[in-house]
Design an enzyme around this catalytic site. Structure first.
Site, PDB file in Angstrom:
ATOM      1  N   THR A 197      49.345  35.223  46.712  1.00 10.37           N
ATOM      2  CA  THR A 197      48.398  36.203  46.195  1.00 10.37           C
ATOM      3  C   THR A 197      46.955  35.707  46.156  1.00 10.37           C
ATOM      4  OG1 THR A 197      49.237  35.499  44.026  1.00 10.37           O
ATOM      5  CG2 THR A 197      50.011  37.602  44.875  1.00 10.37           C
ATOM      6  N   GLU A 198      46.728  34.466  46.472  1.00 12.10           N
ATOM      7  CA  GLU A 198      45.382  33.914  46.655  1.00 12.10           C
ATOM      8  C   GLU A 198      45.487  32.717  47.573  1.00 12.10           C
ATOM      9  OE1 GLU A 198      42.899  32.378  43.576  1.00 12.10           O
ATOM     10  OE2 GLU A 198      42.929  34.211  42.391  1.00 12.10           O
ATOM     11  N   THR A 199      44.709  32.706  48.634  1.00 11.00           N
ATOM     12  CA  THR A 199      44.516  31.499  49.420  1.00 11.00           C
ATOM     13  C   THR A 199      43.334  31.719  50.340  1.00 11.00           C
ATOM     14  OG1 THR A 199      45.589  29.780  50.747  1.00 11.00           O
ATOM     15  CG2 THR A 199      45.971  32.067  51.414  1.00 11.00           C
ATOM     16  N   TYR A 208      41.619  42.212  39.699  1.00 14.94           N
ATOM     17  CA  TYR A 208      42.142  41.322  38.661  1.00 14.94           C
ATOM     18  C   TYR A 208      42.199  41.956  37.274  1.00 14.94           C
ATOM     19  CZ  TYR A 208      41.801  37.413  41.938  1.00 14.94           C
ATOM     20  OH  TYR A 208      41.974  36.584  43.022  1.00 14.94           O
TER      21      TYR A 208
END
Length: 433
Positions: free
Chosen positions: A359-361, A206
């Site tokens: 991109t996030e899950t 990140y």
């Protein structure tokens, strides 16, 4: 090993809420994080089980007047009285010899247990201060307690789930922070990658602090992964690009994507215009530094549906989609929730054929329930299977959240006290064990 006496009440209690999907999981960066040390396991010596048994339990801590102080889920180790605990328990485990306390009945109209009090009995063990990290996403109403039919006894966290088929690997998010505070060393990052590298193609970072680009680059080169790098602070784009270039030794072949920000429009950290300006600035700086790959803005699906230009101007559409924050979605519906959301986003794009990457899950394995979205080891396994099945033919368009439990984060009622527990299969980083 030290023994302490506390009063405990175990409840099969899960909290339900009518929270809205827009309140997504927050990935708090190191600069804004509060450090919470990883709590030890609770051990109870008695006759409940004939053999040593380790299971997650929802625990209500009470003071000397049997008044609830706070509720949390912890790993409880039941040890028969005949077993010598110092020979059977991990070094990080705290032994508790607890007197029997009647289980309390909880009705749907019961009030939320009060926050910890500084005047509580010194025999009460407080694992965390339970002070939420301020976030725009925490504005949902506090969940009302409700009796749950989910059993209180669940198996210990299993190994990381198998990857999906389709010939390619999905990605996973990774953070370089120790649960006790500070940055992971190069050897600690390498130890993390050694555990997970074979299961994931891309490791998503990140930011550039903690020397994470350089340490992750060395580990990724060694173990055969690609990196998804991130510019977290959009006010220091040039500096971040310079740090990235140095961190990968200008070897951009290992970099799959570079993101600009993470959910900034959704959480009010930047306007759409500011995000797009940072995107343009980053792309120019990266091209000048020799990187020719995708540059994207990452935000929640709510932000992308409202502002599809964030996708249109990115090299592909990068969106965070967390089914857990929809109270109407159960674990077995996680995959269909994501595919439906992706379809809605696609219908908003100026180019409907544009690539969309989630991109996030993921799904937490511990915390409080959000309506039909119930955390748990079994539930996480079901949700991840559902998600992976939805991406069988395009696994490289999926990045799971997250490689290890994030013990550096602080429990937050706004994210159902689950913020620390999204690690694949309940896995802890070796540096936090």
């Amino acid at each position: 090993m030290k023994s302490i006496t506390i009063s405990l009440t175990f409840l099969s209690l899960l909290h339900l809420t009518a929270g809205q999907p827009r309140h997504q999981h927050a990935h708090h960066h190191k600069a804004n994080r509060d450090i919470t040390p990883k709590g030890g396991k609770i051990t109870i010596t008695g006759t409940t089980y004939s053999t040593t048994t380790e299971i997650p339990e929802v625990v209500v801590y009470v003071d000397q007047n049997n008044k609830p102080i706070h509720t949390t889920t912890e790993t409880v180790v039941y040890v028969p009285a005949s077993v010598e605990t110092h020979k059977t328990l991990a070094p990080s485990t705290s032994t508790v010899i607890a007197p029997p306390v009647p289980t309390k009945a909880v009705s749907s109209g019961a009030s939320t247990p009060p926050a910890p009090s500084t005047s509580a009995s010194p025999t009460s063990k407080h694992v965390s201060t339970f002070e939420p990290v301020p976030s725009p996403r925490s504005s949902r109403a506090s969940p009302a307690p409700s009796v749950s039919s989910v059993p209180s006894s669940m198996p210990s966290p299993p190994p990381s789930p198998p990857v999906s088929g389709g010939g390619t690997l999905h990605g996973v998010t990774y953070s370089p922070y120790k649960g006790s505070g500070g940055c992971k060393s190069a050897s600690e990052v390498d130890a993390d990658f050694a555990l997970i590298a074979k299961d994931y193609g891309v490791m998503r970072l990140y930011g550039v602090d903690c020397n994470q680009v350089a340490t992750a680059y060395a580990a990724a080169k060694k173990h055969g992964n690609k990196l998804f790098l991130g510019i977290y602070d959009i006010n220091s784009v040039e500096q971040s690009v310079s740090t990235m270039a140095a961190g990968v030794n200008h070897d951009w072949s290992i970099v799959d994507t570079v993101s600009v920000g993470n959910e900034l429009v959704n959480n009010g950290g930047a306007t759409v215009g500011q995000s797009l300006s940072a995107l343009s600035q980053a792309r120019s700086a990266l091209r000048a530094a020799g990187y020719q790959g995708p540059v994207v803005v990452v935000d929640t699906f709510v932000a992308m549906l409202s502002h599809p230009e964030l996708c249109d101007q990115s090299d592909y559409c990068a969106v965070n989609v967390h089914p857990f924050f929809d109270p109407n979605t159960g674990p077995n519906q996680a995959g269909s929730f994501i595919t439906s959301t992706v379809s809605k986003i696609r219908s908003k794009l100026s180019d409907s054929s544009k690539r969309i990457v989630v991109t996030e899950t993921g799904w937490p394995w511990q915390g409080e329930a959000n309506g039909a979205a119930v955390p748990g080891i079994g539930q996480q396994s079901t949700a991840l299977s559902s998600i992976k099945n939805a991406f069988t033919n395009n696994a490289n368009d999926l990045i799971l959240f997250t490689a290890f439990n994030d013990m550096w984060k602080k429990p937050d009622a706004g994210t159902f006290m689950a913020e620390q527990f999204w690690g694949m299969g309940g896995r802890y980083s070796p540096s936090d064990e």
